[in-house]
Design a protein around this motif. Structure first.
Motif, PDB file in Angstrom:
ATOM      1  N   ILE A 193       0.868  -1.190  -0.088  1.00 17.04           N
ATOM      2  CA  ILE A 193      -0.210  -0.096  -0.072  1.00 17.04           C
ATOM      3  C   ILE A 193       0.783   1.195   0.092  1.00 17.04           C
ATOM      4  N   GLU A 194       2.036   1.145  -0.112  1.00 21.83           N
ATOM      5  CA  GLU A 194       3.122   2.449  -0.208  1.00 21.83           C
ATOM      6  C   GLU A 194       2.707   3.126  -1.422  1.00 21.83           C
ATOM      7  N   PHE A 253     -11.918   4.388  10.290  1.00 16.18           N
ATOM      8  CA  PHE A 253     -11.593   3.349   9.213  1.00 16.18           C
ATOM      9  C   PHE A 253     -10.905   4.012   7.965  1.00 16.18           C
ATOM     10  N   VAL A 254     -10.018   3.162   7.184  1.00 18.67           N
ATOM     11  CA  VAL A 254      -9.271   4.070   6.089  1.00 18.67           C
ATOM     12  C   VAL A 254      -9.380   2.755   5.057  1.00 18.67           C
ATOM     13  N   SER A 255      -9.840   3.381   4.100  1.00 18.30           N
ATOM     14  CA  SER A 255      -9.964   2.529   2.658  1.00 18.30           C
ATOM     15  C   SER A 255      -9.050   2.874   1.648  1.00 18.30           C
ATOM     16  N   PHE A 256      -8.616   2.043   0.678  1.00 16.17           N
ATOM     17  CA  PHE A 256      -7.613   2.268  -0.334  1.00 16.17           C
ATOM     18  C   PHE A 256      -8.360   2.251  -1.697  1.00 16.17           C
ATOM     19  N   ASP A 257      -7.747   3.563  -2.453  1.00 15.16           N
ATOM     20  CA  ASP A 257      -8.132   3.563  -3.556  1.00 15.16           C
ATOM     21  C   ASP A 257      -8.072   2.396  -4.482  1.00 15.16           C
ATOM     22  N   PRO A 258      -9.255   1.832  -5.207  1.00 17.25           N
ATOM     23  CA  PRO A 258      -8.915   0.433  -5.814  1.00 17.25           C
ATOM     24  C   PRO A 258      -8.293   0.746  -7.391  1.00 17.25           C
ATOM     25  N   ARG A 259      -8.431   1.747  -7.966  1.00 15.99           N
ATOM     26  CA  ARG A 259      -7.732   2.079  -9.007  1.00 15.99           C
ATOM     27  C   ARG A 259      -8.208   1.091 -10.265  1.00 15.99           C
TER      28      ARG A 259
END
Length: 351
Positions: free
Chosen positions: A101-102, A167-173
């Motif tokens: 996730i970097e 909560f922290v969610s990640f950009d799916p791209r």
């Protein structure tokens, strides 16, 4: 009768699903999306206390049931600490590594409903300042969230409404290519959710009477180990998890067939059901691969561990770079959907 599977429709549905943030523990919006989709098909649904969704299609045999499951919860994180430098320390949700996730864009979902954007970075990112920028360990100590707001200390961050436990969610791209690939975070397991929704739609639109009452559990805690271990009716004989097939050195799974898992970290899956799935694939010209996933478990293995007396199995589309920058191909989606279509109309195994 329309062509089935409609892979363009399946890919678009998957794109919609992965675009809804849903780390384990914060899945309300994606469950609502799935619930609305099924209600528009006049499918009866209920929610369990964990927040998962159960859809039921009545079958000719009501004394013996089937259950299929796929999960909408994804990897994510929580705010572990509001740091004195105005950044956030993370605690991971699910089984993945910080290096995956970097540099990722993310969203912080506050308890009061606000959403702030940010980027996950090494503290020692700048090569002009830090000699160890490339060598420092990618871990909880060194990685942090840079928030897109003028906040340079702990007090200013908290004034934005951010707190420990957000909560922290990640950009799916997510991208769909012209030559049939779909690449995105969270194809595990929203690719399979999309496939199950398309399968249910087909059954409803074509008026297919299934041989057995069949339940579809859209679970929301699989990434943390217990999404599909409850709400299994006593009549349920077979329980099939639809999840990703993992690719890598020594694996037979690819992005162009359906993966049938024979064993994972929880042990072997039911031999009779595995043979039945292979027979269905061969009889219907469905491309498949048998495989073992050494560091893996599923909602089906969670159900077994919970003590349910069921026949359990696991299949799914082949996903490259699992729990990181995932990708699959429409051929794998097609073969998975076809196998499920024939499976739910077949007889329960007796061996």
């Amino acid at each position: 009768m329309s062509t089935y599977p409609n892979v363009a429709e399946t890919k678009e549905l998957i794109k919609q699903l992965v675009s809804i943030p849903s780390p384990s523990g914060n899945t309300i919006k994606v469950i609502e999306f799935v619930e609305n989709y099924l209600q528009n098909l006049n499918v009866n649904t209920t929610r369990n206390r964990k927040g998962g969704l159960i859809a039921t299609l009545p079958g000719a045999n009501t004394k013996e049931h089937r259950m299929l499951t796929a999960h909408v919860d994804t990897l994510g994180a929580m705010v572990k600490e509001v740091k004195s430098n105005g950044r956030l320390k993370l605690d991971l949700i699910g089984g993945f590594r910080y290096n995956s996730i970097e540099g990722e864009y993310c969203e912080i979902h506050t308890a009061k409903g606000a959403i702030l954007t940010g980027t996950i970075l090494m503290h020692q990112t700048s090569v002009h300042v830090y000699r160890d920028a490339g060598d420092a360990k990618r871990n909880q100590t060194n990685m942090e969230v840079r928030i897109d707001a003028k906040a340079e200390n702990e007090e200013e961050i908290r004034a934005l409404g951010i707190e420990v436990g957000d909560f922290v969610s990640f950009d799916p791209r997510v991208q769909i290519t012209d030559n049939g690939y779909i690449k995105s975070r969270h194809l595990d397991d929203k690719a399979s959710v999309g496939i199950l929704l398309q399968l249910i739609k087909r059954v409803k639109e074509d008026g297919i009477m299934l041989p057995y009452t069949t339940h579809f559990l859209i679970s929301n805690n699989e990434e943390i180990g217990y999404g599909g271990n409850s709400n299994i009716t006593p009549e349920t004989v077979e329980y099939l998890a639809v999840d990703m097939g993992a690719m890598g050195d020594g694996q037979s799974t690819d992005e162009y067939t359906v993966s049938i898992c024979v064993k994972d970290g929880s042990g072997p899956y039911h031999l009779g059901l595995r043979k039945h799935l292979v027979e269905l694939a061969e009889a219907n010209n469905i491309g498949y691969k048998l495989d073992i996933y050494p560091y893996y478990s599923s909602d089906a293995s969670a159900a077994i561990h919970a003590g349910h007396d069921i026949i359990h199995g696991l299949i799914g589309p082949g996903i490259d770079s699992s729990h990181a920058f995932e990708r699959t191909h429409e051929e794998s989606l097609n073969h998975t959907e076809k196998l499920l279509y024939h499976y739910i109309q077949s007889n329960i195994v007796t061996y």
